[in-house]
Design an enzyme around this catalytic site. Structure first.
Site, mmCIF file in Angstrom:
data_model
loop_
_atom_site.group_PDB
_atom_site.id
_atom_site.type_symbol
_atom_site.label_atom_id
_atom_site.label_comp_id
_atom_site.label_asym_id
_atom_site.label_seq_id
_atom_site.Cartn_x
_atom_site.Cartn_y
_atom_site.Cartn_z
ATOM 1 C CD GLU A 319 -2.581 -1.582 -0.014
ATOM 2 O OE1 GLU A 319 -2.893 -0.655 -0.790
ATOM 3 O OE2 GLU A 319 -2.831 -2.767 -0.275
ATOM 4 C CE1 TYR A 406 -2.990 -6.502 -6.575
ATOM 5 C CE2 TYR A 406 -4.495 -7.690 -8.010
ATOM 6 C CZ TYR A 406 -4.273 -6.745 -7.031
ATOM 7 O OH TYR A 406 -5.330 -6.041 -6.507
#
Length: 641
Positions: A319, A406
């Site tokens: 994040e 991803y």
């Protein structure tokens, strides 16, 4: 050669986009198949919200005032995205004159088109105010009764706008291609804290309520708008960071995430200065559907990341990386979603490698490659959703989410890094890319053009030549595994492999006495334990007696790590170990994370003897989860088309 190749790539991409637009009437707009809005005609440059959070009625009400920039001088209408919103009136906030508008019929999860007539405005930039109220069923909104929270003392509210749910929170141009600054004034019950993905600029106490004011000076897409109201406290975990959580969780969270500042500094050394001011973390109640969400200045984190063993630190690293890749430089639409996740996964692992050593980076990447193989096997190697550059015509972006963008995406970045054979030079490219495109939204064409441009100027000629010869069709447009697999350093995975082999030998032998002991597991760090269980999931299902013996020795059933417990449950389901069933249902009821619950319910559905109870359990517990989890798990159970 450089200009010719670059232009050829651009022409092919533009032709592909034009073909898709012209031949696919179910695309909602030319630039974004998932958004009705037409920012190429008229674009939002600032949003101001004045709203009230009503826990009794479970609605948000107030107005959104959008400042518009007219791109096309001849247009007479503004098109916005809405979903389950009641549009009460639209007005010119200066003259207070009502404006004509029309809300069209809803199309599936895409919601409804809102058209507002703006032919009375002659300025290039002008504001419009939209008075509205949300629905209790808004897909971005999570209303929790006090007994659904961790502490059980107060109700709780939070939004989750990604991927295309901001339109159920406020009327907007709900496309990543549109980035705007925002301000807000929010009222909520007096005893609760109000947070947003912006800096708080003031708080005023009102009779029975609190008014909080916010300002976000950096333009962001609608999916990064976030609002939280709850009984939460904070602890300082660094010079620019606080962690927020319910009172009984906050100290555990502060201890778990005490390396946040170190990670921020490492990320800055790779990506350049952190521009957002503070970096705060909010640990949400268990119903939060993701591992984390990169809302600017207020990262959401699942409580399942807090195990006390460090297994959740890579979520924070991920994040933090999004503060640059995703938040500063954003994908143009969700057909290019892989771009932000590719760089973010790559950077996440670089951060972890800088802290724990290069073997850790390699270990995490090797595990990611296995996740990629599993995802492609689940979808099918010819499934178009295993491509990087997707065609989402008529498809909810939620349905395309998997490990593919991803892990297949990060393999692209890993490949480029290896081509350079110089990590410092590749870090320089990352900084160049981020500086060039910050505050903007990009496509595959923009990305490829940029790495060619930088490589031509800064890298050896042979690197540039290899990039020119890169088979972009195989990498970006074809399904299945990428045309290249990295050679990973397997030093950290060797112990996992050896232990897995011992258990497989016991399982396949005739020895009724298990000679393995708890000491076998002691040398493994938590991430290695996860890998050990993952390896057992790759072979043939092991026998029930082996599962029972393993639990007696290692006590995985009582593990405090959600990731270890998750893989243990999958292993038990795969072996049709009946005592695992009750554990699975308790686990899925205790949290709402998509990554866990989607796979576990899929596996339970495939266990035909347990199918009826699985569907019954879903209906019993689904309202504890957010919409996106309910939807994706329901699809696994064949409840939605």
């Amino acid at each position: 050669m450089f200009l010719q190749t670059r232009n050829l790539f651009g022409i092919l991409f533009a032709a592909d986009l034009l073909k898709t637009v012209l031949l696919s009437p179910s695309r909602l707009s030319p630039g974004d198949p998932s958004s009705y809005s037409l920012p190429e005609e008229c674009c939002i440059i600032h949003t101001h919200l004045e709203i009230n959070v009503d826990f009794h009625e479970e609605v948000i009400s107030g107005f959104a005032e959008v400042t518009l920039r007219r791109i096309n001088e001849t247009i007479t209408r503004l098109v916005l995205d809405t979903k389950d919103l009641t549009i009460q009136r639209v007005e010119d906030p200066i003259s207070l004159k009502n404006l004509s508008f029309k809300v069209y019929d809803e199309i599936g999860n895409f919601g409804s088109k809102l058209e507002i007539w703006i032919n009375d405005f002659s300025d290039v930039e002008f504001p419009i105010r939209i008075h509205y109220e949300t629905s209790r069923n808004g897909s971005a909104l999570q209303w929790l009764k006090k007994d659904q929270t961790g502490d059980g003392t107060h109700p709780y509210f939070f939004t989750q706008c990604a991927p295309i749910n901001a339109r159920s929170f406020y009327p907007c141009q709900d496309s990543p291609s549109v980035k705007s600054t925002y301000t807000a004034k929010v009222t909520a019950p007096k005893d609760l804290t109000i947070l947003m993905s912006a800096n708080k600029t003031g708080t005023t106490e009102l009779p029975g309520q609190t008014l909080a004011e916010f300002k976000q000076n950096i333009p962001i897409p609608a999916y990064l708008m976030a609002l939280v109201v709850g009984k939460i406290e904070w602890r300082e975990i660094g010079p620019r960071s606080r962690v927020w959580a319910e009172p009984t969780m906050v100290d555990k969270a502060a201890m778990e995430f005490n390396q946040t500042e170190k990670m921020l500094q490492i990320a800055e050394s790779i990506c350049g200065p952190y521009l957002w001011g503070n970096y705060d973390i909010l640990v949400l109640p268990p119903s939060f559907p993701f591992g984390g969400m990169e809302n600017p200045t207020l990262t959401y984190i699942t409580p399942t990341a807090i195990a006390g063993d460090g297994t959740g630190l890579n979520v924070i690293a991920h994040e933090i990386a999004h503060s640059w890749t995703g938040n500063l430089v954003t994908h143009f639409n969700f057909e290019h979603f892989w771009i932000k996740e590719a760089f973010t996964v790559f950077l996440e692992r670089k951060i972890m490698g800088r802290i724990y050593g290069e073997p850790m980076r390699q270990f995490l990447a090797e595990g990611g490659w296995k996740d990629l193989k599993d995802s492609i096997e689940q979808y099918g190697e010819k499934n178009p959703l295993t491509k990087l550059h997707l065609d989402l015509t008529g498809l909810d972006p939620t349905d395309s989410f998997s490990k593919v963008p991803y892990e297949k995406g990060s393999t692209v970045i890993w490949y480029w890094d290896e081509l350079y054979e110089d990590s410092e030079l590749f870090d320089k490219f990352i900084r160049y890319f981020l500086s060039k495109w910050k505050f903007q939204s990009i496509t595959l064409h923009n990305l490829f053009e940029t790495i060619l441009e930088f490589t031509r100027k800064e890298a050896p000629l042979d690197v540039y030549t290899k990039l020119l010869n890169m088979n972009t069709t195989a990498w970006f447009e074809e399904p299945g595994l990428p045309p290249y697999k990295p050679e990973f350093d397997s030093s950290l995975s060797e112990a996992c492999v050896l232990l897995a082999e011992e258990w497989i030998n016991y399982d396949s032998g005739n020895n009724s006495v298990c000679e393995l002991t708890p000491d076998n597991l002691v040398p493994l760090i938590p991430l290695q334990k996860i890998e050990f269980l993952s390896l057992l999931l790759q072979g043939h299902p092991i026998q029930e007696k082996t599962i029972s013996c393993m639990d007696t020795i290692y006590n995985f059933s009582d593990s405090g790590s959600f990731h270890i417990k998750f893989r243990w449950l999958k292993l038990g389901i795969r072996s049709r170990y009946k005592p695992i069933v009750e554990q699975v249902f308790r686990f899925t009821e205790s949290q709402g994370r998509i990554y866990f619950n989607q796979q576990l319910f899929r596996d339970m559905y495939d266990w035909k003897e347990q199918r009826v109870e699985t569907i019954e359990t879903y209906h019993r517990i689904k309202n504890r989860w957010m919409f996106i989890t309910r939807y994706l798990v329901g699809r696994e159970l064949k409840l939605f088309c």
